[in-house]
Design an enzyme around this catalytic site. Structure first.
Site, short mmCIF file in Angstrom:
data_model
loop_
_atom_site.label_atom_id
_atom_site.label_comp_id
_atom_site.label_asym_id
_atom_site.label_seq_id
_atom_site.Cartn_x
_atom_site.Cartn_y
_atom_site.Cartn_z
N GLY A 291 0.79 -1.22 0.00
CA GLY A 291 0.00 0.00 0.00
C GLY A 291 0.83 1.28 0.00
O GLY A 291 1.95 1.32 -0.50
N HIS A 292 0.26 2.32 0.61
CA HIS A 292 0.82 3.66 0.61
C HIS A 292 2.18 3.70 1.31
O HIS A 292 3.16 4.21 0.76
CB HIS A 292 -0.18 4.58 1.31
CG HIS A 292 0.16 6.03 1.30
ND1 HIS A 292 0.36 6.75 0.13
CD2 HIS A 292 0.31 6.93 2.31
CE1 HIS A 292 0.61 8.02 0.43
NE2 HIS A 292 0.61 8.16 1.74
N PHE A 293 2.25 3.14 2.51
CA PHE A 293 3.49 3.13 3.28
C PHE A 293 4.28 1.87 2.94
O PHE A 293 4.43 0.96 3.75
CB PHE A 293 3.19 3.20 4.78
CG PHE A 293 2.75 4.56 5.24
CD1 PHE A 293 3.67 5.52 5.62
CD2 PHE A 293 1.40 4.88 5.30
CE1 PHE A 293 3.26 6.79 6.05
CE2 PHE A 293 0.98 6.13 5.71
CZ PHE A 293 1.91 7.09 6.09
#
Length: 318
Positions: A291-293
């Site tokens: 995901g994002h992180f």
């Protein structure tokens, strides 16, 4: 050949083939130190590791996190590089000046971060950008292209096609900056929402360390920090307006660029990473099933990719 000579030759061959990698595997990681520096009256916290005589890598964090997001990456790069990771004003352990004294805009964050590099005498550096760190970093690079040796973008966007529908509530605030639309964004600052940003799109959420999103939520919950974050939500519209300017910088200066992207990011889509190739002929783009992180789950893979990129584009020029 006698048995003793054969054994000695075998040992010498093994040492030649495997000695360097074995030593590297057992070598202690460089220590990370923690500092503060005054920048235009704002106390900026930063993490640092590696030999200052080596090429510098500047790590720029995003929302709602801090240099803590780079805690595992820093020592992986510091074996051959001087690594510096600051907290921007209003984030992490840096000062959060009152909004009446400090304008929380991306222009102003970039001005402070430029001042930070000057306070540390960082004359040339590779820059890694993530999330909010991207529009800050693009401003720094556009203003001082001679300082930038290379760029690593980890889900750091510069193209309209990279913005997902997850931005729609914030776009609503851009279009109608009413108090009601501002207040509607406060849910994005809760622990539940911040945890979701870390775990959405992650195959095994148990790999995400709870201290990361818990620390972020605690710092965002400090008195007055919610208004700082809402100011930045509003000002993000100016980043989108400046995308053509940032893209012109890419086309003109052709900085070596590596994009390492969590492909399941709910905010910044893979087309935003692919778009770098339009403006930078030799841009390298890699996607990871997270995901994002992305560093929370793929720091080993991404760290190795970044190291190879820096070795090829920065170390040989130092």
């Amino acid at each position: 050949m006698t048995l003793n000579r054969l054994l000695a030759a075998t040992a010498l061959t093994a040492a030649t083939l495997f000695g360097t990698s074995a030593q590297a595997a057992t070598a202690p990681q460089p220590a990370v130190s923690h500092h503060y520096v005054d920048v235009q009256g704002v106390k900026i916290f930063y993490r640092e590791a590696g030999d200052p005589s080596k090429p510098t890598v500047l790590l720029m964090h995003g929302f709602p996190t801090s240099s803590f997001m780079y805690r595992e990456l820093i020592p992986k790069l510091a074996d051959r590089y001087h690594v510096v990771a600051p907290d921007m004003p209003g984030f992490g352990f840096s000062d959060s000046p009152d909004r009446s004294q400090y304008a929380y805009t991306f222009d102003n964050l970039a001005k402070t971060m430029d001042g930070f590099t000057e306070a540390l005498s960082l004359k040339r550096y590779a820059i890694e950008v993530f999330d909010y760190g991207a529009p800050v970093g693009w401003r720094m690079a556009s203003a001082h292209p001679e300082r930038i040796t290379a760029i690593i973008s980890q889900n750091g966007n510069a193209y309209e096609e990279g913005l997902s529908s997850g931005w729609n509530p914030i776009r609503g605030y851009w279009n109608e900056p009413t108090q009601a639309n501002r207040d509607a964004l406060r849910d994005m600052l809760t622990l539940q929402s911040i945890k979701w940003q870390y775990t959405h799109g992650v195959k095994d959420p148990d790999r995400v360390a709870p201290e990361a999103y818990t620390l972020d939520a605690a710092l965002v919950a400090r008195p007055g920090n919610d208004e700082i974050q809402l100011d930045l939500f509003k000002d993000y519209a100016n980043n989108v307006k400046r995308y053509p300017e940032f893209q012109a910088y890419f086309r003109k200066h052709q900085p070596p660029l590596l994009a390492v992207w969590g492909k399941n990011d709910p905010f910044f889509l893979p087309p935003g990473a692919e778009a770098f190739k339009r403006d930078i002929a030799k841009a390298q783009v890699y996607f990871y099933d997270t995901g994002h992180f992305a560093l929370e789950t793929h720091v080993e893979e991404i760290g190795e990719q970044i190291h190879r990129f820096l070795d090829a584009n920065v170390a040989q020029k130092h």
